[in-house]
Design a protein around this motif. Structure first.
Motif, PDB file in Angstrom:
ATOM      1  N   MET A  83      -2.307   1.251  -7.586  1.00  0.00           N
ATOM      2  CA  MET A  83      -1.315   2.326  -7.637  1.00  0.00           C
ATOM      3  C   MET A  83      -1.494   3.286  -6.457  1.00  0.00           C
ATOM      4  O   MET A  83      -0.535   3.662  -5.790  1.00  0.00           O
ATOM      5  N   ASN A  84      -2.765   3.684  -6.201  1.00  0.00           N
ATOM      6  CA  ASN A  84      -3.024   4.634  -5.116  1.00  0.00           C
ATOM      7  C   ASN A  84      -2.599   4.077  -3.759  1.00  0.00           C
ATOM      8  O   ASN A  84      -2.026   4.799  -2.934  1.00  0.00           O
ATOM      9  N   ASP A  85      -2.870   2.794  -3.524  1.00  0.00           N
ATOM     10  CA  ASP A  85      -2.518   2.195  -2.233  1.00  0.00           C
ATOM     11  C   ASP A  85      -1.010   2.176  -2.026  1.00  0.00           C
ATOM     12  O   ASP A  85      -0.512   2.511  -0.947  1.00  0.00           O
ATOM     13  N   VAL A  86      -0.290   1.778  -3.056  1.00  0.00           N
ATOM     14  CA  VAL A  86       1.172   1.715  -2.966  1.00  0.00           C
ATOM     15  C   VAL A  86       1.762   3.102  -2.785  1.00  0.00           C
ATOM     16  O   VAL A  86       2.631   3.325  -1.926  1.00  0.00           O
ATOM     17  N   LEU A  87       1.292   4.063  -3.580  1.00  0.00           N
ATOM     18  CA  LEU A  87       1.818   5.423  -3.504  1.00  0.00           C
ATOM     19  C   LEU A  87       1.482   6.072  -2.161  1.00  0.00           C
ATOM     20  O   LEU A  87       2.321   6.765  -1.569  1.00  0.00           O
ATOM     21  N   SER A  88       0.261   5.830  -1.672  1.00  0.00           N
ATOM     22  CA  SER A  88      -0.111   6.388  -0.368  1.00  0.00           C
ATOM     23  C   SER A  88       0.794   5.838   0.728  1.00  0.00           C
ATOM     24  O   SER A  88       1.212   6.575   1.633  1.00  0.00           O
ATOM     25  N   TRP A  89       1.088   4.549   0.654  1.00  0.00           N
ATOM     26  CA  TRP A  89       1.963   3.936   1.654  1.00  0.00           C
ATOM     27  C   TRP A  89       3.352   4.563   1.613  1.00  0.00           C
ATOM     28  O   TRP A  89       3.935   4.880   2.657  1.00  0.00           O
ATOM     29  N   LEU A  90       3.883   4.772   0.411  1.00  0.00           N
ATOM     30  CA  LEU A  90       5.224   5.349   0.274  1.00  0.00           C
ATOM     31  C   LEU A  90       5.258   6.796   0.788  1.00  0.00           C
ATOM     32  O   LEU A  90       6.152   7.178   1.549  1.00  0.00           O
ATOM     33  N   LEU A  91       4.283   7.593   0.366  1.00  0.00           N
ATOM     34  CA  LEU A  91       4.256   8.992   0.785  1.00  0.00           C
ATOM     35  C   LEU A  91       4.014   9.125   2.285  1.00  0.00           C
ATOM     36  O   LEU A  91       4.619   9.974   2.951  1.00  0.00           O
ATOM     37  N   ASP A  92       3.141   8.272   2.810  1.00  0.00           N
ATOM     38  CA  ASP A  92       2.881   8.321   4.255  1.00  0.00           C
ATOM     39  C   ASP A  92       4.116   7.908   5.040  1.00  0.00           C
ATOM     40  O   ASP A  92       4.375   8.440   6.137  1.00  0.00           O
TER      41      ASP A  92
END
Length: 232
Positions: free
Chosen positions: A1-10
């Protein structure tokens, strides 16, 4: 979840702040003036843009841009209603919106006057139709602006603040907590759930002003609150 969300927010934050704010403002202008909000809700635009806020200054700038764009869009809607309202209502877009929606918007304005303009910003569908309907009603632009400005300010401030705080909290905790992504989603979901509940409660409280008089079947005349807002 963190990896996907970080990618989206970045990905969102990688867009230059000025461009990001300009895009959000442009989307809000269209959302409040040309019925685009019936297809792409402004809520989505504000949340996505707000999630990329990297500083208090960026947050304030974004909120101000959304407020100004919303006011510009609603002013365009008002002008369209004043100068071409009947034609818009008869157009393909007007027919798609539905005669029932136009009638409800007109009835709401007649019965509630200025408060209808303020509250409609938080009511589904009506917030896209009311500016045009107000323009057709003869309600003065100065009074229209006086009622819609605080509604736009409140709406923009809430959405930008919540999305920015949720994203900032995630960025702070993402390296320490594996569940930080779920925390972000939870904050946004809780906020949106609160918005849905608030809209339903508001709609229920205002329903008697939106629906026809079942006993007489006739529309009431202009109430005192509406009369004080009419005229140029």
């Amino acid at each position: 979840m963190n990896d996907v969300l970080s990618w989206l927010l970045d990905a969102v934050q990688s867009v230059e702040p000025f461009t990001r704010t300009l895009v959000a403002a442009g989307a809000m202008l269209l959302e409040t003036s040309l019925f685009v909000g019936l297809i792409v809700p402004g809520d989505t635009v504000a949340i996505v843009a707000g999630s990329a806020v990297g500083s208090p200054l960026e947050g304030v700038t974004l909120a101000v841009a959304i407020i100004v764009a919303s006011l510009a869009g609603e002013s365009i809607g008002y002008g369209l209603g004043r100068w071409a309202g009947p034609a818009i209502r008869r157009s393909w877009v007007g027919r798609r919106i539905g005669e029932h929606t136009w009638v409800r918007a007109e009835r709401y304005i007649r019965r509630r006057g200025g408060p209808a303009i303020f509250l409609s910003r938080f009511l589904p569908v009506l917030h896209s139709v009311v500016p045009v309907a107000v323009g057709m009603s003869g309600f003065s632009y100065r009074r229209f602006l006086a009622w819609t400005a605080p509604a736009c300010a409140l709406w923009a401030s809430l959405y930008v603040t919540v999305s920015a705080v949720a994203a900032g909290t995630y960025r702070t905790l993402s390296h320490e907590l594996h569940v930080a992504g779920y925390l972000f989603v939870g904050i946004i979901a809780l906020f949106l759930a609160g918005v849905v509940v608030a809209k339903r409660v508001l709609h229920r409280r205002e329903r008697r002003h939106l629906e026809a008089d079942e006993e007489s079947g006739a529309e009431p005349g202009l109430g005192a609150s509406a009369q004080t807002g009419m005229g140029d």
